[in-house]
Design an enzyme around this catalytic site. Structure first.
Site, PDB file in Angstrom:
ATOM      1  N   LYS A   1      41.227  29.384  72.243  1.00 38.39           N
ATOM      2  CA  LYS A   1      40.614  29.924  73.363  1.00 38.39           C
ATOM      3  C   LYS A   1      41.025  31.127  73.722  1.00 38.39           C
ATOM      4  O   LYS A   1      41.812  31.767  73.339  1.00 38.39           O
ATOM      5  CB  LYS A   1      41.224  28.865  74.552  1.00 38.39           C
ATOM      6  CG  LYS A   1      40.797  27.253  74.399  1.00 38.39           C
ATOM      7  CD  LYS A   1      41.245  26.612  75.359  1.00 38.39           C
ATOM      8  CE  LYS A   1      40.886  24.993  75.504  1.00 38.39           C
ATOM      9  NZ  LYS A   1      41.260  24.424  76.501  1.00 38.39           N
TER      10      LYS A   1
ATOM     11  N   ARG B   1      40.445  12.285  80.549  1.00 39.01           N
ATOM     12  CA  ARG B   1      39.625  12.192  81.725  1.00 39.01           C
ATOM     13  C   ARG B   1      38.352  11.357  81.498  1.00 39.01           C
ATOM     14  O   ARG B   1      37.864  10.571  82.338  1.00 39.01           O
ATOM     15  CB  ARG B   1      39.165  13.727  82.085  1.00 39.01           C
ATOM     16  CG  ARG B   1      40.091  14.550  82.595  1.00 39.01           C
ATOM     17  CD  ARG B   1      39.769  16.183  82.397  1.00 39.01           C
ATOM     18  NE  ARG B   1      40.126  16.590  81.241  1.00 39.01           N
ATOM     19  CZ  ARG B   1      40.087  17.825  80.934  1.00 39.01           C
ATOM     20  NH1 ARG B   1      39.786  18.661  81.890  1.00 39.01           N
ATOM     21  NH2 ARG B   1      40.471  18.210  79.585  1.00 39.01           N
TER      22      ARG B   1
ATOM     23  N   HIS C   1      46.139  18.840  86.318  1.00 39.99           N
ATOM     24  CA  HIS C   1      47.231  18.707  85.494  1.00 39.99           C
ATOM     25  C   HIS C   1      48.579  18.079  86.362  1.00 39.99           C
ATOM     26  O   HIS C   1      49.495  17.604  85.656  1.00 39.99           O
ATOM     27  CB  HIS C   1      47.480  20.386  85.025  1.00 39.99           C
ATOM     28  CG  HIS C   1      46.881  20.906  84.287  1.00 39.99           C
ATOM     29  ND1 HIS C   1      46.162  21.956  84.676  1.00 39.99           N
ATOM     30  CD2 HIS C   1      46.384  20.676  83.125  1.00 39.99           C
ATOM     31  CE1 HIS C   1      45.382  22.479  83.467  1.00 39.99           C
ATOM     32  NE2 HIS C   1      45.581  21.513  82.466  1.00 39.99           N
TER      33      HIS C   1
ATOM     34  N   SER D   1      40.161  23.263  83.898  1.00 45.09           N
ATOM     35  CA  SER D   1      40.516  24.822  84.095  1.00 45.09           C
ATOM     36  C   SER D   1      39.329  25.561  84.103  1.00 45.09           C
ATOM     37  O   SER D   1      38.938  26.633  84.902  1.00 45.09           O
ATOM     38  CB  SER D   1      41.378  25.308  83.392  1.00 45.09           C
ATOM     39  OG  SER D   1      42.964  24.723  83.338  1.00 45.09           O
TER      40      SER D   1
HETATM   41  P1  ADP Z   1      44.437  22.159  76.089  1.00 45.16           P
HETATM   42  O1  ADP Z   1      43.781  23.360  75.864  1.00 45.16           O
HETATM   43  O2  ADP Z   1      45.863  21.488  75.516  1.00 45.16           O
HETATM   44  O3  ADP Z   1      43.470  20.966  76.251  1.00 45.16           O
HETATM   45  P2  ADP Z   1      44.521  22.037  79.080  1.00 45.16           P
HETATM   46  O4  ADP Z   1      45.184  22.995  80.003  1.00 45.16           O
HETATM   47  O5  ADP Z   1      42.934  22.156  79.187  1.00 45.16           O
HETATM   48  O6  ADP Z   1      44.991  22.405  77.538  1.00 45.16           O
HETATM   49  O7  ADP Z   1      44.785  20.727  79.249  1.00 45.16           O
HETATM   50  C1  ADP Z   1      46.068  20.180  79.195  1.00 45.16           C
HETATM   51  C2  ADP Z   1      46.152  18.657  79.166  1.00 45.16           C
HETATM   52  O8  ADP Z   1      45.788  18.493  80.592  1.00 45.16           O
HETATM   53  C3  ADP Z   1      45.341  17.902  78.409  1.00 45.16           C
HETATM   54  O9  ADP Z   1      45.747  16.803  78.099  1.00 45.16           O
HETATM   55  C4  ADP Z   1      44.142  17.848  79.381  1.00 45.16           C
HETATM   56  O10 ADP Z   1      43.378  16.550  78.829  1.00 45.16           O
HETATM   57  C5  ADP Z   1      44.766  17.337  80.707  1.00 45.16           C
HETATM   58  N1  ADP Z   1      44.025  17.647  81.651  1.00 45.16           N
HETATM   59  C6  ADP Z   1      43.374  18.871  82.078  1.00 45.16           C
HETATM   60  N2  ADP Z   1      42.898  18.802  83.277  1.00 45.16           N
HETATM   61  C7  ADP Z   1      42.993  17.147  83.790  1.00 45.16           C
HETATM   62  C8  ADP Z   1      42.638  16.653  84.787  1.00 45.16           C
HETATM   63  N3  ADP Z   1      41.688  17.073  85.772  1.00 45.16           N
HETATM   64  N4  ADP Z   1      42.851  15.182  84.784  1.00 45.16           N
HETATM   65  C9  ADP Z   1      43.806  14.821  83.923  1.00 45.16           C
HETATM   66  N5  ADP Z   1      44.083  15.616  82.750  1.00 45.16           N
HETATM   67  C10 ADP Z   1      43.797  16.808  82.601  1.00 45.16           C
END
Ligand code: ADP
Length: 168
Positions: free
Chosen positions: A43, A95, A19, A133
């Site tokens: 979620k 990703r 992130h 996450s």
């Molecule tokens: P959501 O539930 O909105 O997907 P996340 O917290 O899982 O929330 O992810 C938020 C954003 O960060 C999303 O656009 C996700 O693709 C991106 N993201 C999460 N982990 C990574 C990572 N390792 N590399 C790049 N982008 C990421």
């Protein structure tokens, strides 16, 4: 020209180095970044909404490369929040191909809701491209070392929330 405000939204349960990589990339392009921590009814997060806002804010505020970035909790529609903040852009991380379908659906829906806000996708540094996450929580719960993938503050919060299990 007026300043371009960009929103970087997510669940951040918890915030990872992946992130942060996306937030830093966005910061190099746009004038002001607002990290929006969402409720996410779909979620069941490990950390509560307030905990995720506080933890993400703590991490952002302690990272010198993220100076000026603000963190806010968002309860309603993201697109309404973006409009209220006069943001022109919503930034998401991509990703792998597996992220694409969901993001495409979201982008079209957001466009239906507000034509004026653009979704922009950034790819992370390759070493974070497998990171999520959920993986962090799995590895931690099974006693693995997550210190290369999350900031120290997150490890502290995980220890407090779940309890230390051979981490480090
Ligand atoms: P959501 O539930 O909105 O997907 P996340 O917290 O899982 O929330 O992810 C938020 C954003 O960060 C999303 O656009 C996700 O693709 C991106 N993201 C999460 N982990 C990574 C990572 N390792 N590399 C790049 N982008 C990421």
């Amino acid at each position: 020209m007026s300043e371009i405000i960009a929103i970087v939204p997510g669940t951040f349960d918890p915030v990872t180095n992946g992130h942060l990589d996306i937030i830093k990339r966005a910061k190099r392009i746009f004038d002001h970044i607002i990290v929006a921590v969402a409720v996410n009814a779909g979620k069941t997060p490990l950390f509560s909404f307030d905990e995720r806002v506080e933890l993400t804010r703590g991490v952002v505020e302690s990272d010198s490369e993220l100076e000026g970035v603000t963190v806010e909790g968002v309860k309603g529609l993201l697109i309404d929040f973006a409009k209220k903040k006069r943001a022109k852009v919503i930034v998401r991380g991509l990703r792998a191909v597996s992220d694409f379908e969901y993001e495409l659906q979201m982008a079209f829906m957001n466009r239906r809701l507000n034509e004026e806000i653009e979704m922009i996708y950034l790819m992370p540094y390759i070493k974070y491209s497998f990171l999520s996450s959920s993986i962090i929580k799995d590895v931690y719960l099974n006693g693995g070392d997550i210190s290369n993938f999350v900031p120290e503050l997150v490890i502290e919060a995980m220890n407090k929330k779940i309890g230390r299990r051979n981490v480090q």
